[in-house]
Design an enzyme around this catalytic site. Sequence first.
Site, PDB file in Angstrom:
ATOM      1  CB  SER A   1       5.738   0.484 -15.469  1.00 56.77           C
ATOM      2  OG  SER A   1       5.116  -0.729 -15.085  1.00 56.77           O
ATOM      3  CE  LYS A   2      -0.223   5.671 -16.468  1.00 58.98           C
ATOM      4  NZ  LYS A   2       0.408   6.107 -17.749  1.00 58.98           N
ATOM      5  NE  ARG A   3       3.171  -3.677 -17.137  1.00 61.68           N
ATOM      6  CZ  ARG A   3       4.419  -4.007 -17.385  1.00 61.68           C
ATOM      7  NH1 ARG A   3       4.927  -5.103 -16.896  1.00 61.68           N
ATOM      8  NH2 ARG A   3       5.180  -3.227 -18.144  1.00 61.68           N
ATOM      9  CG  ASP A   4       5.502  -1.433 -10.463  1.00 59.64           C
ATOM     10  OD1 ASP A   4       5.627  -2.575 -10.009  1.00 59.64           O
ATOM     11  OD2 ASP A   4       6.189  -1.000 -11.398  1.00 59.64           O
ATOM     12  N   GLY A   5       0.957   0.090 -10.080  1.00 61.17           N
ATOM     13  CA  GLY A   5      -0.142   0.766  -9.380  1.00 61.17           C
ATOM     14  C   GLY A   5       0.140   2.243  -9.256  1.00 61.17           C
TER      15      GLY A   5
END
Length: 481
Positions: A249-253
């Site tokens: 997801s976006k949290r993975d950069g």
Amino acid sequence: MTVRVRIAPSPTGNLHIGTARTAVFNWLFARHHGGKFILRIEDTDLERSRPEYTENILAGLRWLGLNWDEGPFYQSQRLHLYKEAVQQLLERGLAYHCYTTSEELEALREAQKARGEAPRYDNRHRNLTPEQRATFVAEGRSAVIRFKIDDGREILWNDLVRGKMSWRGSDLGGDMVIARASETGIGQPLYNFVVVVDDIDMQISHVIRGEDHIANTAKQILLYEAFGAKIPEFAHTPLILNMDGRKLSKRDGVTSISDFQQLGFMAEGLVNYMTLLGWSPPDSTQEIFTLEAAAKEFSFERVNKAGAKFDWAKLDWLNSQYIHSMPVDKLTDLLMPYWQEAGYKFDGGRERAWLEQLVALISASLTRLKDAVDQSQLFFTDSVEFSEEATKQLQQEGSATVLQGIVAALENQPQLTADTAQEIIKQVVKAQNVKKGLVMRSLRAALTGDVHGPDLIQSWSLLHQIGLDQPRLSKAISVSS
Ligand code: GLU
């Protein structure tokens, strides 16, 4: 049967790695069967869709080499088609106007929650009389359009990846909204509906998409039936997971294709890696291949059900293989934008031929194209800063004299070649009776400001061609003595 598949991205963000991987599988399947790969932009969500995302998606697919045969088709230009289809279902009694207000729906949800039930619409407006409808209209209520879902139905399909699938009608949340409310009749038609209208119209034979769409597939099958259309085959591809096993997801950069491009991945390396995210060729030792080669072998039998872990080390390795096998002139073209972005100037003799020599020098140590920025920095800056280790090296006994010897010998060598450079080193070793190692280490420290780096003789020759070796040697002498 003619194979016709599609990728249907929503332009509510840049081209996501998950969408791109789905596009890869669609492309491979189409090419394997000599079929057609169609691009459809699902831009019905007017609030969240943006033209710049569409641009990013088209550019990303092109960059990856995922050429499409038809489209791009834009759903925003096909609204009339969807409205006609809604009208048809209304006329046939398969869909109806639902006047339930959001407050009523909220109250329904709360009551269901209190009873420990899953939230669902209770189909309360399925059989309104004309009088009841008229009353709601008179109250000023607007209506969404709902499609009737038979709770008793069992929906079955044979998924090309996951095998036999079955869903109960009662698990689909009640009669489904297919078009939003509007003052003027039929409002904005919604995803599950327009996808089916389009897939029928575009004669899609196989719907290949992420497994997060499985519940949608069950609903969509009911719509195919309502339209009396042939139901396509479905293949739900595994999700891409991060190393912790959670959905990427976006949290993975980094998640969009343009981010990967900026980081210095080559299209060929990235697309090769994406092919392996959930699929493996029959010869599983084979890891490096073009899209065309993969297309020859591609089948859903070799697509995993389990999520595919995103492995940066593997991607880096693959990318480096592509970089290392790239001809120097092509690689130079690819590196240009990264140097330009870093603000490097191509002046002072840094011409094409010189750049190609530089590329030949560093290419073997590049993993990502962007690594060239750091690795060639010393060739693009006039002055050199000596690292602590380099300073130590320069201050070693004999270092200053060695460098002075080199400067003196250089005066007779306007054109420094690899041979003449070796010759100078030999001369200094002999004349000063020192170890070759001392000469090499001092020279490296002086020219590069560091104690490790690319081939010294080649680096020297490159610096000599742009007139940077002498000033650096002089500066090093002042540090060392
Ligand atoms: N617009 C949908 C998405 O981006 C397409 C899903 C589908 O392939 O039907 O997820």
